[in-house]
Write an enzyme that holds these catalytic residues in place. Structure first.
Site, PDB file in Angstrom:
ATOM      1  N   HIS A 259       0.817  -1.202   0.000  1.00  9.70           N
ATOM      2  CA  HIS A 259       0.000   0.000   0.000  1.00  9.70           C
ATOM      3  C   HIS A 259       0.857   1.260   0.000  1.00  9.70           C
ATOM      4  CE1 HIS A 259      -3.878  -2.128   1.562  1.00  9.70           C
ATOM      5  NE2 HIS A 259      -3.728  -2.223   0.260  1.00  9.70           N
ATOM      6  N   HIS A 393      -4.887  -5.577 -11.335  1.00  9.69           N
ATOM      7  CA  HIS A 393      -3.563  -5.063 -10.978  1.00  9.69           C
ATOM      8  C   HIS A 393      -2.526  -5.403 -12.055  1.00  9.69           C
ATOM      9  CE1 HIS A 393      -4.045  -3.377  -6.970  1.00  9.69           C
ATOM     10  NE2 HIS A 393      -4.824  -4.383  -6.644  1.00  9.69           N
TER      11      HIS A 393
END
Length: 421
Positions: A259, A393
């Site tokens: 993240h 992704h």
């Protein structure tokens, strides 16, 4: 190795080499072909297993459908045959199958006995992203879906007082969890940038900046640029949250280095969007992006093996050793973004390092797509995730390095279809 410790140089950068672009294009096409198997005949997209087959044990989910609608919108904008029909298939499911016609908003899954009816900010951000990308692709009904998503976010999730997103609510919007999450707000930044471009609505860009300022410039900066993931509803950090469930797929305990990488890239995107549209942007965006990247590298080979561990504790020791595919996907996007922004060779080093790792360990040349999770020895694992649920992704990792940082990918491809030739 931290970013600051790298002192090497390169005679050429991969993104200046036509063969690297060709390799990225080939990976894009392979992922798009793989994902087509996720189309469900009764609506939406399903969960694919490790071999690329529909996993019928998994209930159809809005998240997977929204992500796949988004990526096939990007594929349609590239002129890839069959993609537009898949966008329309996803839009229909988001408008009907997963939509709550009575209370508004979206369920997380098809409403069958035992299904949750909680309304999640994280999920609604992806509905907004899918609708924005489909709108840029000119698909029927996309603009109406986008307006609906914006209305729900405006009415039930966005808090002007907090300058950020509330986490969730019960079905009828009467009660929410006394929790605030960095993950849902991070993906709201992503969605808001796309919405701002699709609707030519700068307010959504300003909201993205407000979120970034709270989560990163205020909180992560005070924690050495390690992203604090969990807060109470007064925005007090909950550093021990889920210590007994460290491998949670959405709310893991401790620090999630992936993240940090993802936030870093989003700050560069946000800075570029503000500069492009308003001519000015806070100077801390680029500084914080570089600091986030450097802090995230604490997860690289943290247990002595190649790869980025899923989580660290607050002393920067590994907690969950598994390696997630999305982390490396974000790693290449972020390294490319920082390289474009700064020209510093350290980011070329990490761009190459991450792609070499992906090529060696993650790309599944037998069954297709990427392994979504590896264990600490870089063997396929299912501790946190099973199968290959979507291509979101991985697809972006093959596409974003070839695009500018602003506008968002769908708008750029709409305006400059020749870019990827």
């Amino acid at each position: 190795m931290s970013a600051q410790s790298f002192t090497g140089t390169f005679t050429t950068y991969w993104l200046d080499q036509p063969e690297h672009h060709l390799w990225l294009r080939e990976q894009t096409h392979q992922l798009i072909a793989f994902g087509k198997a996720a189309r469900l005949p009764d609506g939406g997209f399903g969960w694919l297993d490790e071999q690329g087959r529909l996993d019928n044990a998994c209930r159809p989910q809005t998240l997977v459908t929204a992500r796949m609608t988004h990526v096939y919108a990007l594929a349609a904008l590239q002129g890839i045959p069959g993609a537009a029909a898949l966008v329309d298939h996803g839009l229909k499911a988001l408008t009907t199958l997963f939509h709550d016609d009575e209370a508004g908003g979206w369920f997380s899954e098809v409403q069958e006995p035992g299904a949750s009816d909680t309304k999640e900010a994280y999920l609604h951000a992806f509905v907004g992203l899918a609708a924005a990308s489909a709108t840029q692709a000119g698909r029927p009904g996309a603009h109406e879906l986008l307006n609906d998503a914006c209305h729900i976010i405006d009415t039930h999730f966005w808090s002007d007082d907090e300058g950020a997103m509330r986490e969730n609510s019960d079905r009828f919007w009467t009660e929410g969890e006394a929790y605030r999450g960095a993950n849902s707000n991070m993906h709201s930044v992503e969605a808001f940038l796309a919405i701002a471009d699709a609707l030519n609505a700068p307010a959504w860009r300003h909201r993205a900046l407000s979120i970034a300022e709270r989560l990163i410039h205020d909180n992560a900066r005070q924690a050495g640029y390690h992203v604090i993931e969990h807060f109470d509803d007064a925005w007090q950090p909950l550093r021990d949250y889920n210590q007994d469930k460290p491998g949670d797929p959405f709310r893991p305990y401790g620090v999630t280095p992936g993240h940090g990488l993802e936030w870093s890239r989003l700050l560069i995107n946000l800075e570029a969007a503000l500069l492009k549209n308003e001519g000015t942007a806070p100077d801390w965006l680029a500084r914080d992006a570089a600091a986030l990247f450097d802090a995230a590298l604490a997860g690289w080979s943290a247990d002595g093996a190649p790869g980025m561990v899923y989580t660290l504790d607050w002393a920067q020791q590994p907690v969950v050793h598994e390696r997630m595919h999305w982390v490396m996907a974000e790693g290449v996007c972020t390294a490319a973004a920082l390289l474009a922004r700064t020209g510093h060779a350290v980011y070329e080093h990490w761009y190459r390092t991450f792609w070499d790792y992906i090529d060696l360990y993650l790309i599944d040349r037998h069954h297709g797509s990427w392994h979504h999770e590896l264990d600490r020895y870089n063997q396929p694992s299912t501790t946190v995730w099973s199968g290959k649920p979507d291509i979101y992704h991985a697809l972006q990792a093959t596409l974003f390095p070839r695009l500018p940082q602003a506008p968002t990918a769908a708008q750029w491809l709409k305006r400059h279809p020749e870019t990827l030739r």
